[in-house]
Structures are given as structure tokens and as C-alpha cells.
Design a protein around this motif. Sequence first.
Motif, PDB file in Angstrom:
ATOM      1  N   TRP A 152       0.835  -1.153   0.142  1.00  0.00           N
ATOM      2  CA  TRP A 152       0.078  -0.004   0.176  1.00  0.00           C
ATOM      3  C   TRP A 152       0.774   1.393   0.047  1.00  0.00           C
ATOM      4  O   TRP A 152       0.405   2.134  -0.711  1.00  0.00           O
ATOM      5  CB  TRP A 152      -0.773  -0.012   1.173  1.00  0.00           C
ATOM      6  N   MET A 153       1.989   1.364   0.886  1.00  0.00           N
ATOM      7  CA  MET A 153       2.599   2.529   0.709  1.00  0.00           C
ATOM      8  C   MET A 153       3.399   2.638  -0.594  1.00  0.00           C
ATOM      9  O   MET A 153       3.440   3.881  -0.904  1.00  0.00           O
ATOM     10  CB  MET A 153       3.722   2.222   2.150  1.00  0.00           C
ATOM     11  N   GLN A 154       4.117   1.660  -1.052  1.00  0.00           N
ATOM     12  CA  GLN A 154       4.867   1.797  -2.148  1.00  0.00           C
ATOM     13  C   GLN A 154       3.905   2.127  -3.456  1.00  0.00           C
ATOM     14  O   GLN A 154       4.426   2.637  -4.442  1.00  0.00           O
ATOM     15  CB  GLN A 154       5.536   0.375  -2.429  1.00  0.00           C
ATOM     16  N   GLU A 155       2.847   1.309  -3.604  1.00  0.00           N
ATOM     17  CA  GLU A 155       1.859   1.453  -4.782  1.00  0.00           C
ATOM     18  C   GLU A 155       0.921   2.692  -4.807  1.00  0.00           C
ATOM     19  O   GLU A 155       0.476   2.926  -5.747  1.00  0.00           O
ATOM     20  CB  GLU A 155       1.377   0.290  -5.031  1.00  0.00           C
ATOM     21  N   LYS A 156       0.590   2.957  -3.438  1.00  0.00           N
ATOM     22  CA  LYS A 156      -0.549   4.172  -3.441  1.00  0.00           C
ATOM     23  C   LYS A 156      -0.326   5.419  -2.476  1.00  0.00           C
ATOM     24  O   LYS A 156      -0.095   6.662  -3.103  1.00  0.00           O
ATOM     25  CB  LYS A 156      -1.640   3.386  -2.832  1.00  0.00           C
ATOM     26  N   HIS A 157      -0.146   5.108  -1.215  1.00  0.00           N
ATOM     27  CA  HIS A 157      -0.022   6.192  -0.360  1.00  0.00           C
ATOM     28  C   HIS A 157       0.963   7.280  -0.528  1.00  0.00           C
ATOM     29  O   HIS A 157       0.773   8.428  -0.658  1.00  0.00           O
ATOM     30  CB  HIS A 157       0.032   5.504   1.161  1.00  0.00           C
ATOM     31  N   ILE A 158       2.400   6.758  -0.653  1.00  0.00           N
ATOM     32  CA  ILE A 158       3.360   7.579  -0.437  1.00  0.00           C
ATOM     33  C   ILE A 158       3.336   8.570  -1.867  1.00  0.00           C
ATOM     34  O   ILE A 158       3.415   9.781  -1.819  1.00  0.00           O
ATOM     35  CB  ILE A 158       4.720   6.844  -0.632  1.00  0.00           C
ATOM     36  N   GLN A 159       2.779   8.082  -2.941  1.00  0.00           N
ATOM     37  CA  GLN A 159       2.645   8.947  -4.252  1.00  0.00           C
ATOM     38  C   GLN A 159       1.512   9.783  -4.101  1.00  0.00           C
ATOM     39  O   GLN A 159       1.657  11.162  -4.480  1.00  0.00           O
ATOM     40  CB  GLN A 159       2.385   7.804  -5.534  1.00  0.00           C
ATOM     41  N   GLU A 204      -4.653  20.749   4.703  1.00  0.00           N
ATOM     42  CA  GLU A 204      -5.631  20.350   3.584  1.00  0.00           C
ATOM     43  C   GLU A 204      -5.436  18.912   3.294  1.00  0.00           C
ATOM     44  O   GLU A 204      -6.482  18.446   2.693  1.00  0.00           O
ATOM     45  CB  GLU A 204      -5.115  21.174   2.305  1.00  0.00           C
ATOM     46  N   PHE A 205      -4.492  18.245   3.551  1.00  0.00           N
ATOM     47  CA  PHE A 205      -4.456  16.840   3.011  1.00  0.00           C
ATOM     48  C   PHE A 205      -4.281  15.864   4.011  1.00  0.00           C
ATOM     49  O   PHE A 205      -4.612  14.475   3.933  1.00  0.00           O
ATOM     50  CB  PHE A 205      -3.169  16.770   2.064  1.00  0.00           C
ATOM     51  N   ALA A 206      -3.540  16.041   4.924  1.00  0.00           N
ATOM     52  CA  ALA A 206      -3.036  14.922   5.958  1.00  0.00           C
ATOM     53  C   ALA A 206      -4.060  14.419   6.733  1.00  0.00           C
ATOM     54  O   ALA A 206      -4.208  12.977   6.998  1.00  0.00           O
ATOM     55  CB  ALA A 206      -2.197  15.714   7.091  1.00  0.00           C
ATOM     56  N   PRO A 207      -5.187  15.027   7.296  1.00  0.00           N
ATOM     57  CA  PRO A 207      -6.220  14.409   7.850  1.00  0.00           C
ATOM     58  C   PRO A 207      -6.663  13.130   7.261  1.00  0.00           C
ATOM     59  O   PRO A 207      -6.916  12.049   7.643  1.00  0.00           O
ATOM     60  CB  PRO A 207      -7.588  15.499   8.293  1.00  0.00           C
ATOM     61  N   ALA A 208      -7.136  13.555   5.907  1.00  0.00           N
ATOM     62  CA  ALA A 208      -7.763  12.125   5.143  1.00  0.00           C
ATOM     63  C   ALA A 208      -6.695  11.117   4.724  1.00  0.00           C
ATOM     64  O   ALA A 208      -7.128   9.873   4.720  1.00  0.00           O
ATOM     65  CB  ALA A 208      -8.386  13.074   3.583  1.00  0.00           C
ATOM     66  N   LEU A 209      -5.547  11.677   4.472  1.00  0.00           N
ATOM     67  CA  LEU A 209      -4.673  10.584   4.093  1.00  0.00           C
ATOM     68  C   LEU A 209      -4.258   9.551   5.174  1.00  0.00           C
ATOM     69  O   LEU A 209      -3.955   8.491   4.995  1.00  0.00           O
ATOM     70  CB  LEU A 209      -3.328  11.363   3.471  1.00  0.00           C
ATOM     71  N   GLN A 218      -6.082   8.987   7.724  1.00  0.00           N
ATOM     72  CA  GLN A 218      -7.144   8.305   8.043  1.00  0.00           C
ATOM     73  C   GLN A 218      -7.332   6.998   7.332  1.00  0.00           C
ATOM     74  O   GLN A 218      -7.620   6.139   7.863  1.00  0.00           O
ATOM     75  CB  GLN A 218      -8.367   9.039   7.850  1.00  0.00           C
ATOM     76  N   GLU A 219      -6.878   7.065   6.163  1.00  0.00           N
ATOM     77  CA  GLU A 219      -7.225   5.888   5.279  1.00  0.00           C
ATOM     78  C   GLU A 219      -6.150   4.775   5.916  1.00  0.00           C
ATOM     79  O   GLU A 219      -6.564   3.637   5.992  1.00  0.00           O
ATOM     80  CB  GLU A 219      -6.800   6.189   3.687  1.00  0.00           C
ATOM     81  N   GLY A 220      -5.024   5.274   6.294  1.00  0.00           N
ATOM     82  CA  GLY A 220      -4.094   4.133   6.820  1.00  0.00           C
ATOM     83  C   GLY A 220      -4.432   3.544   8.244  1.00  0.00           C
ATOM     84  O   GLY A 220      -4.511   2.347   8.444  1.00  0.00           O
ATOM     85  N   MET A 221      -5.298   4.609   8.965  1.00  0.00           N
ATOM     86  CA  MET A 221      -5.746   4.115  10.274  1.00  0.00           C
ATOM     87  C   MET A 221      -7.027   3.077  10.047  1.00  0.00           C
ATOM     88  O   MET A 221      -7.210   2.210  10.579  1.00  0.00           O
ATOM     89  CB  MET A 221      -6.301   5.084  11.252  1.00  0.00           C
ATOM     90  N   GLN A 222      -7.804   3.318   8.947  1.00  0.00           N
ATOM     91  CA  GLN A 222      -8.801   2.437   8.492  1.00  0.00           C
ATOM     92  C   GLN A 222      -8.383   1.122   7.996  1.00  0.00           C
ATOM     93  O   GLN A 222      -8.913   0.091   8.358  1.00  0.00           O
ATOM     94  CB  GLN A 222      -9.708   3.092   7.503  1.00  0.00           C
ATOM     95  N   LEU A 223      -7.357   1.176   7.391  1.00  0.00           N
ATOM     96  CA  LEU A 223      -6.702  -0.095   6.887  1.00  0.00           C
ATOM     97  C   LEU A 223      -5.958  -0.842   7.914  1.00  0.00           C
ATOM     98  O   LEU A 223      -6.103  -2.161   7.810  1.00  0.00           O
ATOM     99  CB  LEU A 223      -5.812   0.217   5.702  1.00  0.00           C
ATOM    100  N   PHE A 224      -5.092  -0.358   8.667  1.00  0.00           N
ATOM    101  CA  PHE A 224      -4.248  -1.023   9.575  1.00  0.00           C
ATOM    102  C   PHE A 224      -4.493  -0.983  11.006  1.00  0.00           C
ATOM    103  O   PHE A 224      -3.771  -1.594  11.752  1.00  0.00           O
ATOM    104  CB  PHE A 224      -2.822  -0.512   9.037  1.00  0.00           C
ATOM    105  N   GLY A 225      -5.135  -0.077  11.393  1.00  0.00           N
ATOM    106  CA  GLY A 225      -5.611   0.263  12.931  1.00  0.00           C
ATOM    107  C   GLY A 225      -4.366   0.402  13.691  1.00  0.00           C
ATOM    108  O   GLY A 225      -3.315   0.943  13.167  1.00  0.00           O
TER     109      GLY A 225
END
Length: 111
Positions: free
Chosen positions: A21-28, A73-78, A80-87
Motif C-alpha cells: 500500500w505504501m509503495q503503490e499508493k500512499h506515498i505517491q 489540507e491533506f493530512a487528515p484524510a490521507l 485516516q485511510e491508513g488507520m482504517q486499513l491497518f488500525g
Amino acid sequence: MIIYNVTLNIDESIHDAWLQWMQEKHIQEVVDTGCFVSARLVRVLVDEEMGGITYSVQYYANTKEDLERYRKEFAPALQQEGMQLFGDKMLAFRTDLEVIKEFYSIHEIPH
């Protein structure tokens, strides 16, 4: 130059999914906000007493204002996705760093 450093300890049970997820989605996605010029994902070479595998993601911003814009502008949503996926199997802490000067070996060209 400002480095927004995110250090993460990842539980081994979710490691492979998290790394993908980090390499293919989140960092980019973070870089694509326009607040950062580049990013680097590195593994921390230490045996953690608490277990897990530790990484550092270093996001490079031109200015502190760019980093603050990301946070607002961006950090809260980005994040949150990590927390939802990996808690709670993903522990993160963040550090702001200011580059004072860079030094290079005269024997190597910087990457």
C-alpha cells in the motif's frame, strides 16, 4: 528544505499489505498533493524490543509553509485511510527537520 519524517512501526501480521500500500499508493498520493518535491522510504535497521518492523518515510518540502499546507489540507484524510486499513497494527510518529547543509563525498556523485 524541510523534511517531514514519519517513523512507523508495523506489526508483522500486516507488513506485506502495508508495504505494498505504501509503495503503490500512499506515498505517491502524498507527493501528488504538490506540497512535497520527493519522498524516500527506508527501513530502520534496528531490532525493536516491542517487535514489528520499523520504517521511515522522508517527504521533502521546499518550505515550512508547504508542509503546513499539507497538514491543513491533506493530512487528515490521507492519515485516516491508513488507520482504517491497518488500525493499531501501525504505530507512527512524525518529526519536522530542517536541512541546514548537505555534504557529499568527493568520490561519489549524489543520488
